[in-house]
Scaffold this motif. Sequence first.
Motif, PDB file in Angstrom:
ATOM      1  N   ALA A  41      12.775   6.741   0.674  1.00 12.90           N
ATOM      2  CA  ALA A  41      12.865   8.187   0.862  1.00 12.90           C
ATOM      3  C   ALA A  41      14.081   8.548   1.718  1.00 12.90           C
ATOM      4  O   ALA A  41      14.788   9.517   1.425  1.00 12.90           O
ATOM      5  N   ALA A  42      14.327   7.761   2.765  1.00  8.70           N
ATOM      6  CA  ALA A  42      15.479   8.042   3.620  1.00  8.70           C
ATOM      7  C   ALA A  42      16.792   7.883   2.849  1.00  8.70           C
ATOM      8  O   ALA A  42      17.710   8.699   2.989  1.00  8.70           O
ATOM      9  N   LEU A  43      16.883   6.839   2.024  1.00 13.33           N
ATOM     10  CA  LEU A  43      18.094   6.654   1.219  1.00 13.33           C
ATOM     11  C   LEU A  43      18.276   7.782   0.206  1.00 13.33           C
ATOM     12  O   LEU A  43      19.398   8.257  -0.011  1.00 13.33           O
ATOM     13  N   THR A  44      17.192   8.218  -0.402  1.00 12.36           N
ATOM     14  CA  THR A  44      17.282   9.299  -1.376  1.00 12.36           C
ATOM     15  C   THR A  44      17.747  10.599  -0.713  1.00 12.36           C
ATOM     16  O   THR A  44      18.612  11.302  -1.240  1.00 12.36           O
ATOM     17  N   VAL A  45      17.170  10.897   0.457  1.00 13.81           N
ATOM     18  CA  VAL A  45      17.561  12.117   1.170  1.00 13.81           C
ATOM     19  C   VAL A  45      19.016  12.019   1.631  1.00 13.81           C
ATOM     20  O   VAL A  45      19.797  12.961   1.467  1.00 13.81           O
ATOM     21  N   VAL A  68      21.526   7.291  -3.791  1.00  9.03           N
ATOM     22  CA  VAL A  68      20.361   7.954  -4.390  1.00  9.03           C
ATOM     23  C   VAL A  68      19.637   6.996  -5.333  1.00  9.03           C
ATOM     24  O   VAL A  68      18.403   6.891  -5.312  1.00  9.03           O
ATOM     25  N   LEU A  69      20.379   6.279  -6.166  1.00  9.04           N
ATOM     26  CA  LEU A  69      19.746   5.331  -7.094  1.00  9.04           C
ATOM     27  C   LEU A  69      19.050   4.193  -6.357  1.00  9.04           C
ATOM     28  O   LEU A  69      17.979   3.748  -6.776  1.00  9.04           O
ATOM     29  N   ALA A  70      19.631   3.708  -5.264  1.00 16.39           N
ATOM     30  CA  ALA A  70      18.985   2.659  -4.473  1.00 16.39           C
ATOM     31  C   ALA A  70      17.686   3.164  -3.862  1.00 16.39           C
ATOM     32  O   ALA A  70      16.665   2.448  -3.846  1.00 16.39           O
ATOM     33  N   GLY A  71      17.679   4.374  -3.365  1.00 17.46           N
ATOM     34  CA  GLY A  71      16.460   4.959  -2.812  1.00 17.46           C
ATOM     35  C   GLY A  71      15.385   5.151  -3.868  1.00 17.46           C
ATOM     36  O   GLY A  71      14.209   4.843  -3.642  1.00 17.46           O
ATOM     37  N   LEU A  72      15.781   5.634  -5.034  1.00 20.74           N
ATOM     38  CA  LEU A  72      14.813   5.801  -6.125  1.00 20.74           C
ATOM     39  C   LEU A  72      14.275   4.460  -6.608  1.00 20.74           C
ATOM     40  O   LEU A  72      13.094   4.343  -6.960  1.00 20.74           O
ATOM     41  N   ALA A  73      15.124   3.428  -6.613  1.00 21.62           N
ATOM     42  CA  ALA A  73      14.667   2.093  -7.010  1.00 21.62           C
ATOM     43  C   ALA A  73      13.631   1.559  -6.014  1.00 21.62           C
ATOM     44  O   ALA A  73      12.636   0.946  -6.425  1.00 21.62           O
TER      45      ALA A  73
END
Length: 167
Positions: free
Chosen positions: A50-54, A83-88
């Motif tokens: 979540a932190a990476l996505t934000v 964003v892709l790393a956070g979603l993964a």
Amino acid sequence: MSGFAAKAVIILIVVTLVVVLVARFFRRVTPAKPGTRRQRMPLLVPLVGAALTVAGSLLALAAFSPQYKPELLPTRIASAVVVLAGLAALLAYRNWYLEVFSDAVRFRTVLGREKRIDYRDIAAFQVKKAAGRERLTVRSRDGVRLSVDTARYSVAPLLAAARSAAS
């Protein structure tokens, strides 16, 4: 969006994340339901996701400004990767689980495929030490393979069945 408004939104998001993290550390731990056998990844995985996505989304807001400049291209690529790393990480947490029964182990892979290894079908197992932690790798006769950290997940029945199948 003006510079002041963008800074205010970023500060508000950071303060909210800090408050949520502090609240999570001080909350009471509720014991697991006795009928629950499903074990998941540590809670740190979705928090990091979540932190990476934000963070990637905020970086994308700054990088995809209306005026294109060639020096913004690396920032645009980096925001998409973050964003892709956070979603993964979020997808991996949602998909992966492990259920250990008295006669079999059932699990779902990070990509969402459900698999099962019956204890009587264990063809080979290996316990290795990696980074100071024991890792159990079990392979069935069908070729299904499971690798788990024995310190993090409760796999005592699986380990006992693997040792008895080897002897």
